[in-house]
Design an enzyme around this catalytic site. Structure first.
Site, PDB file in Angstrom:
ATOM      1  N   GLY A  58       0.807  -1.212   0.000  1.00 27.53           N
ATOM      2  CA  GLY A  58       0.000   0.000   0.000  1.00 27.53           C
ATOM      3  C   GLY A  58       0.843   1.267   0.000  1.00 27.53           C
ATOM      4  N   THR A  59       1.832   1.310   0.863  1.00 32.11           N
ATOM      5  CA  THR A  59       2.637   2.520   1.006  1.00 32.11           C
ATOM      6  C   THR A  59       3.318   2.889  -0.309  1.00 32.11           C
ATOM      7  OG1 THR A  59       2.995   1.999   3.334  1.00 32.11           O
ATOM      8  CG2 THR A  59       4.538   3.556   2.321  1.00 32.11           C
ATOM      9  N   ASN A 138      -8.886   3.122   7.993  1.00 32.53           N
ATOM     10  CA  ASN A 138      -8.296   1.978   8.685  1.00 32.53           C
ATOM     11  C   ASN A 138      -8.467   2.038  10.195  1.00 32.53           C
ATOM     12  OD1 ASN A 138      -6.464   4.183   7.900  1.00 32.53           O
ATOM     13  ND2 ASN A 138      -5.004   3.163   9.248  1.00 32.53           N
ATOM     14  N   GLN A 166      -8.206  -0.817   2.743  1.00 34.04           N
ATOM     15  CA  GLN A 166      -9.140  -1.446   3.689  1.00 34.04           C
ATOM     16  C   GLN A 166     -10.392  -1.975   2.994  1.00 34.04           C
ATOM     17  OE1 GLN A 166      -9.041  -1.932   7.083  1.00 34.04           O
ATOM     18  NE2 GLN A 166      -6.893  -1.308   7.098  1.00 34.04           N
ATOM     19  N   GLY A 187      -2.025  -6.574  -0.181  1.00 34.93           N
ATOM     20  CA  GLY A 187      -2.339  -7.976   0.065  1.00 34.93           C
ATOM     21  C   GLY A 187      -2.536  -8.315   1.531  1.00 34.93           C
ATOM     22  N   THR A 224      13.585  -6.706 -10.287  1.00 33.92           N
ATOM     23  CA  THR A 224      13.044  -8.048 -10.519  1.00 33.92           C
ATOM     24  C   THR A 224      11.756  -8.227  -9.733  1.00 33.92           C
ATOM     25  OG1 THR A 224      15.269  -8.883 -10.833  1.00 33.92           O
ATOM     26  CG2 THR A 224      13.562 -10.515 -10.375  1.00 33.92           C
ATOM     27  N   CYS A 311       0.253   6.539  21.607  1.00 32.79           N
ATOM     28  CA  CYS A 311       0.979   6.648  22.874  1.00 32.79           C
ATOM     29  C   CYS A 311       2.103   5.634  22.975  1.00 32.79           C
ATOM     30  CB  CYS A 311       0.042   6.400  24.045  1.00 32.79           C
ATOM     31  SG  CYS A 311      -0.711   7.899  24.635  1.00 32.79           S
TER      32      CYS A 311
END
Ligand SMILES: *Cc1c(COP(=O)(O)O)cnc(C)c1O
Length: 373
Positions: A58-59, A138, A166, A187, A224, A311
């Site tokens: 995703g990132t 999310n 999500q 995935g 690759t 936190c």
């Protein structure tokens, strides 16, 4: 990772080891596996196979979509519109671009976490090149009006990317009906391999790649190909798609039962939208307790949840998503996210509902809330 995905992947970690760019039979075998995965995904999304770019998750897909559009459209404009409730992959990419000459509008959300379409319309300028809005959140599960956003983007000739990480397990992924130009999926949210994902990119759109080299993935993602991750992602998405309708109705019942029972605990509130939310997301706020305390007690009873706040990671800042809903710093710290999944049964929900109330009572009776976390 679900077992069907694991067994699909294993041969590509062992005997089917070819480099998909090699011309011998091992290479061709790996190439065929990648192209079959691409076709399968394209069928599920109702798009062309050449519109699917495999990435490391995703990132990376989000970075490629946002930076790729910004770099390819420098002449057109430098303004991006997103929201305050995006994943850090979107927010931090936008922050980076702001430091490099882009202007970014972060749309506010209402108390449920939904953007306002009028705010979106009025944020658009003649320099706007991209709108990037998360499909479903999310942390709090709120689903955004993606089709309506797509219509506004189209009417103004602006590209529209949605972070759909999500969404794959439960929402509509049909590109044609959603009206998106770019869409990120990964995935690991559908029992596939971590480090797998795709960017859907409408064929007519130009992107500047982030990773240069051998020219794999239509020149947009050199290196690759990660064949096991690619075949695993396709298998995971295929299974998620075939089970979606059944899972959505099963999980929605479990979710709504859990929410209704949790809200019987005094001074407890639901974070996010009551109905326009992911079927697997329950995010609840308990007044006058630290979420971390609840998390640790539940962990001891074999229940694994997340806090809405950061936190635990040294920062005293609560979740930016909860703050965007208008929840105070103090109250945001008492939030817990319960994620339901493929393996969650009613008996698990009932176990949680037996175990949790005494934990809440105990924590509330202990030391007064330490607001500093
Ligand atoms: C998990 C997630 C991401 C990041 O995906 P990775 O595969 O971990 O890089 C981005 N956006 C949303 C909404 C997510 O849930």
């Amino acid at each position: 990772m679900r077992k069907e995905v694991l067994s699909t992947i294993l041969p590509f970690l062992k005997e089917k080891y070819g480099n998909p760019s090699s011309l011998h039979s091992h290479g061709l075998q790996a190439r065929e596996a990648i192209e079959n995965a691409r076709k399968k995904i394209a069928e599920i999304l109702s798009c062309k196979a050449e519109e699917i770019i495999f990435t490391s998750g995703g990132t990376e897909s989000i970075n490629l979509a946002i930076k790729g559009v910004a770099l390819a459209n420098k002449e057109k404009g430098n303004h991006i519109i997103t929201s305050k409730v995006e994943h850090p992959a979107v927010l931090d990419t936008c922050k980076y671009l702001e430091a490099h000459g882009c202007k970014v509008t972060y749309l506010p959300v209402d108390n449920y976490g939904t953007i306002n379409l009028r705010d979106l319309e009025s944020a658009i300028t003649d320099k706007t090149i991209l709108i990037s809005i998360i499909y479903a959140n999310n942390e709090i599960g709120t689903i955004q009006p993606i089709k309506e956003i797509g219509k506004i983007a189209k009417a103004h000739g602006i590209l529209f990317h949605t972070d759909a990480c999500q969404a794959a397990g439960s929402l509509n992924l049909n590109i044609q009906s959603l009206g998106v130009d770019l869409m990120t999926l990964n995935g690991s949210k559908v029992y596939g391999p971590k480090g797998s994902g795709i960017l859907y990119k409408k064929h007519s759109i130009k992107l500047v790649p982030l990773i240069h080299g051998g020219g794999q993935e239509f020149g947009l993602r050199s290196g690759t190909e990660n064949v096991p991750a690619i075949v695993g992602f396709a298998k995971a998405l295929e299974l998620a798609q075939s089970e979606k309708d059944r899972e959505v109705s099963r999980l929605t019942k479990l979710r709504d039962f859990l929410i209704s029972q949790l809200l019987k605990i005094p001074n407890t509130h639901l974070n996010g939208h009551p109905t326009d939310r992911l079927p697997n997301n329950v995010n609840v706020r308990f007044d006058n307790i630290e979420g971390e305390g609840i998390l640790l007690h539940l962990n001891e009873r074999g229940i694994f949840v997340s806090t809405g706040s950061a936190c635990a990671s040294k920062s005293l800042e609560p979740s930016h998503v909860l703050l965007a809903l208008g929840i105070s710093h103090e109250k945001a710290h008492g939030s817990i996210r319960f994620s339901l999944g493929k393996y969650t049964k009613m008996s698990d929900i009932k176990y949680l509902l037996r175990v949790l109330p005494p934990i809440i009572t105990k924590l509330r009776s202990l030391s007064p809330l330490n607001e500093k976390c």
